[in-house]
Design a protein around this motif. Structure first.
Motif, PDB file in Angstrom:
ATOM      1  N   VAL A  78     -12.846  36.002 -21.340  1.00 14.03           N
ATOM      2  CA  VAL A  78     -11.788  36.692 -20.611  1.00 14.03           C
ATOM      3  C   VAL A  78     -11.252  35.834 -19.472  1.00 14.03           C
ATOM      4  CG1 VAL A  78     -12.790  38.949 -21.145  1.00 14.03           C
ATOM      5  CG2 VAL A  78     -13.293  37.858 -18.941  1.00 14.03           C
ATOM      6  N   GLY A  79      -9.967  36.022 -19.176  1.00 12.28           N
ATOM      7  CA  GLY A  79      -9.356  35.524 -17.961  1.00 12.28           C
ATOM      8  C   GLY A  79      -8.935  36.724 -17.138  1.00 12.28           C
ATOM      9  N   TYR A  80      -9.059  36.645 -15.815  1.00 15.12           N
ATOM     10  CA  TYR A  80      -8.810  37.820 -14.975  1.00 15.12           C
ATOM     11  C   TYR A  80      -8.039  37.427 -13.728  1.00 15.12           C
ATOM     12  CZ  TYR A  80      -9.974  41.921 -12.033  1.00 15.12           C
ATOM     13  OH  TYR A  80      -9.919  43.033 -11.216  1.00 15.12           O
ATOM     14  N   THR A 107     -13.305  21.315 -17.963  1.00 14.54           N
ATOM     15  CA  THR A 107     -12.538  20.488 -17.026  1.00 14.54           C
ATOM     16  C   THR A 107     -11.061  20.801 -17.169  1.00 14.54           C
ATOM     17  OG1 THR A 107     -12.241  18.684 -18.616  1.00 14.54           O
ATOM     18  CG2 THR A 107     -14.230  18.620 -17.222  1.00 14.54           C
ATOM     19  N   VAL A 108     -10.299  20.424 -16.152  1.00 18.45           N
ATOM     20  CA  VAL A 108      -8.855  20.618 -16.226  1.00 18.45           C
ATOM     21  C   VAL A 108      -8.277  19.824 -17.390  1.00 18.45           C
ATOM     22  CG1 VAL A 108      -6.664  20.279 -15.018  1.00 18.45           C
ATOM     23  CG2 VAL A 108      -8.675  21.067 -13.744  1.00 18.45           C
ATOM     24  N   GLU A 109      -8.798  18.628 -17.603  1.00 15.31           N
ATOM     25  CA  GLU A 109      -8.286  17.776 -18.689  1.00 15.31           C
ATOM     26  C   GLU A 109      -8.521  18.433 -20.046  1.00 15.31           C
ATOM     27  OE1 GLU A 109      -8.691  15.726 -15.051  1.00 15.31           O
ATOM     28  OE2 GLU A 109     -10.293  16.725 -16.197  1.00 15.31           O
ATOM     29  N   ALA A 110      -9.710  19.019 -20.228  1.00 12.26           N
ATOM     30  CA  ALA A 110     -10.029  19.650 -21.512  1.00 12.26           C
ATOM     31  C   ALA A 110      -9.170  20.886 -21.762  1.00 12.26           C
ATOM     32  CB  ALA A 110     -11.506  20.017 -21.562  1.00 12.26           C
ATOM     33  N   GLY A 111      -8.841  21.603 -20.670  1.00  8.84           N
ATOM     34  CA  GLY A 111      -8.071  22.835 -20.838  1.00  8.84           C
ATOM     35  C   GLY A 111      -6.587  22.686 -20.569  1.00  8.84           C
ATOM     36  N   LEU A 147      -6.468  30.814 -17.112  1.00  7.52           N
ATOM     37  CA  LEU A 147      -6.292  30.344 -18.483  1.00  7.52           C
ATOM     38  C   LEU A 147      -6.964  29.003 -18.764  1.00  7.52           C
ATOM     39  CD1 LEU A 147      -2.495  31.169 -18.953  1.00  7.52           C
ATOM     40  CD2 LEU A 147      -4.395  32.283 -20.145  1.00  7.52           C
ATOM     41  N   VAL A 148      -7.490  28.334 -17.737  1.00  2.00           N
ATOM     42  CA  VAL A 148      -7.934  26.949 -17.890  1.00  2.00           C
ATOM     43  C   VAL A 148      -9.092  26.820 -18.878  1.00  2.00           C
ATOM     44  CG1 VAL A 148      -9.567  26.961 -15.962  1.00  2.00           C
ATOM     45  CG2 VAL A 148      -8.397  24.827 -16.594  1.00  2.00           C
ATOM     46  N   HIS A 149      -9.855  27.899 -19.082  1.00  5.66           N
ATOM     47  CA  HIS A 149     -10.980  27.844 -20.026  1.00  5.66           C
ATOM     48  C   HIS A 149     -10.611  28.416 -21.402  1.00  5.66           C
ATOM     49  CE1 HIS A 149     -11.063  31.835 -18.294  1.00  5.66           C
ATOM     50  NE2 HIS A 149     -11.949  32.244 -19.189  1.00  5.66           N
ATOM     51  N   SER A 150      -9.307  28.582 -21.651  1.00  4.42           N
ATOM     52  CA  SER A 150      -8.793  29.044 -22.953  1.00  4.42           C
ATOM     53  C   SER A 150      -9.389  30.396 -23.365  1.00  4.42           C
ATOM     54  CB  SER A 150      -9.071  27.998 -24.040  1.00  4.42           C
ATOM     55  OG  SER A 150      -8.501  26.765 -23.696  1.00  4.42           O
ATOM     56  N   PRO A 151      -9.192  31.452 -22.559  1.00  2.68           N
ATOM     57  CA  PRO A 151      -9.735  32.774 -22.920  1.00  2.68           C
ATOM     58  C   PRO A 151      -8.977  33.373 -24.095  1.00  2.68           C
ATOM     59  CG  PRO A 151      -8.290  32.977 -21.024  1.00  2.68           C
ATOM     60  CD  PRO A 151      -8.411  31.510 -21.309  1.00  2.68           C
TER      61      PRO A 151
END
Length: 492
Positions: A78-80, A107-111, A147-151
């Motif tokens: 989830v993103g919140y 990481t920011v680069e990965a996401g 959203l950076v962790h691709s929820p």
């Protein structure tokens, strides 16, 4: 499999039943709205679905994972974006993003591909502290962090409160583009145009689901709450009364006012006047210079050049006198939450130098008028947002000031409560109090006697709502505002 399943969930805080046997489901990739008046239970529902609160009864699952027994799996998916600003204001844009990426083990680069469309719009400000961003840019950063962790599921609790109409439209365009990537979105909002962006909505009221369906069906069925009848009273300047009984002398006069921060002119040579008893709307997109101008008029900041008077006092040399003759209600709630309703009234009345007998008499009258008599000993922090806003406004004019400054006073408040708030504004104007108000609700702009619209630190338009709609050939104030705001050249 459903993205979200809620079955018979209940949650109480002491004697208050925040959620009462709530059930609903959301399909994968759906844009779903949770709507309802202040205190309906929306935020409690969001926190349970994000595994931040435990339900007392019932079950809830996100992507098939139980929010109690499998909370670790839920939190990875989830993103919140909570209702209050969720970022660290003393960290830069880039530092905030890296922090949230680290929390989720990425990481920011990965996401980056997940946030490219949104973050690229603010990336050039990556070294600026989050607290120094405009409202629209803060929301874009908060959305990027969520959203950076691709929820797979995104929860948004009133994501656009305090954001101007143009930035709101841009944010919802971004959200709808996320749907195309298969992300499920659950959002709450007090704005009816945003409600209509959802595919389905659930209407919560006093912790219970009163209806689930398409936005048009729910808004029509419960029109008394979401679309209350227009105000019957008219602003004072529109009433047919002799000149001597109508609007009087100018209580605010501004000439060629400038406020510069280095080479940046936040307010760039503005001139206008406001008359006694007038409701004056002071509009502009985030970053246009409204709050800076208001700070100069209220004695909180000094102009770089130009002149101005408020209630006959010079804004350069008599700002302490100005503070005694005005009322002010800030964007952020301006009362003391750990004091009771009565204690807040008494405190501010004392600050304004009112005598004890007058305070006692007027406190009783105010509590009765607001129907707060039974709640006089209630701590302010336990009141619904709409009640807090009405109390804050009433306290700001308790000492009968010449002018009251209202900085987005109804942000995040439901339509029915906003209408009640504007009845209080109309009543104050009838008593001769000048109301100087900023708002991002364009239906509220229609209630003003006159409106100014700032763009890039300058006043681009000034007149009555009807005059501005005719001048720019637009059907309503929302279109007038959008037309002018899109001409802005500076983004910060």
């Amino acid at each position: 499999m459903k993205a979200i399943e809620v079955n018979h969930v209940s949650k109480s805080y002491g004697q208050v039943k925040a959620l009462d046997d709530v059930s609903f489901s959301v399909s994968k990739g759906e844009v779903f709205g949770l709507i309802g008046p202040d205190g309906a239970g929306k935020t409690t529902m969001f926190r349970i679905l994000c595994s931040l609160l435990l339900p007392e009864t019932g079950t809830a699952a996100v992507d098939g994972f139980d929010v109690v027994s499998q909370m670790r799996q839920v939190r990875c998916r989830v993103g919140y974006m909570p209702g209050k600003f969720s970022l660290y204001q003393d960290l830069t844009v880039e530092e905030n993003l890296k922090f949230f990426a680290t929390l989720f083990g990425t990481t920011v680069e990965a996401g980056y591909d997940s946030i490219r469309a949104i973050y690229s719009q603010i990336e050039r400000f990556k070294n600026r502290k989050a607290g120094a961003l405009s409202g629209g840019m803060k929301q874009k950063l908060a959305l990027s962090c969520a959203l950076v962790h691709s929820p797979s599921v995104l929860f948004l609790d009133e994501p656009t409160t305090g954001v101007d109409p143009v930035s709101r439209k841009e944010l919802w365009e971004m959200l709808l583009s996320l749907k195309e990537r298969g992300i499920t979105i659950v959002a709450s909002t007090p704005y009816l145009d945003e409600v209509r962006c959802c595919e389905r909505v659930a209407f919560l009221d006093h912790g219970r689901v009163r209806g689930i369906g398409t936005p048009d069906a729910i808004l029509d069925e419960f029109r008394d709450i979401f679309n209350p009848p227009p105000l019957k009273a008219a602003p004072l300047s529109n009433q047919t009364s002799p000149p001597s009984e109508g609007l009087g002398e100018a209580v605010i006069e501004v000439s060629h006012l400038v406020k510069a921060f280095g080479t940046f002119h936040a307010v760039d040579d503005i001139s206008f006047s406001v008359r006694r008893g007038e409701i004056f709307g002071f509009l502009g997109a985030n970053g246009a210079g409204k709050t800076t101008a208001m700070h100069m008029l209220t004695g909180l900041n000094q102009p770089t050049s130009g002149t101005g008077t408020v209630c006959g006092f010079d804004i350069r040399t008599e700002h302490e006198q100005i503070k005694k003759h005005i009322g002010y209600m800030s964007q952020r709630f301006s009362l003391y939450e750990d004091l009771t309703v009565s204690e807040n009234i008494r405190l501010f009345a004392g600050i304004y130098g009112m005598k004890d007998d007058e305070i006692r008499r007027k406190t009783g009258e105010l509590l009765e008028r607001l129907q707060f008599t039974e709640h006089k000993d209630t701590l302010v922090k336990s009141l619904p947002l709409g009640w807090k806003q009405k109390l804050a406004f009433s306290v700001s004019i308790f000492h009968e000031p010449g002018v009251v400054f209202l900085d987005e006073p109804t942000g995040g408040v439901d339509p029915a409560t906003r209408r009640q708030f504007w009845e209080l504004i109309y009543d104050a104007a009838r008593r001769g109090i000048t109301v100087f108000v900023t708002t991002h609700y364009m239906d509220e702009a229609e209630y003003c006697d006159r409106i100014s619209i700032m763009v890039d630190g300058k006043i681009s338009a000034l007149g009555t709502p009807d005059e501005l709609k005719a001048r720019f050939h637009q059907p309503d104030m929302d279109h007038v505002f959008t037309y002018l705001a899109r001409q802005a050249k500076r983004k910060e």
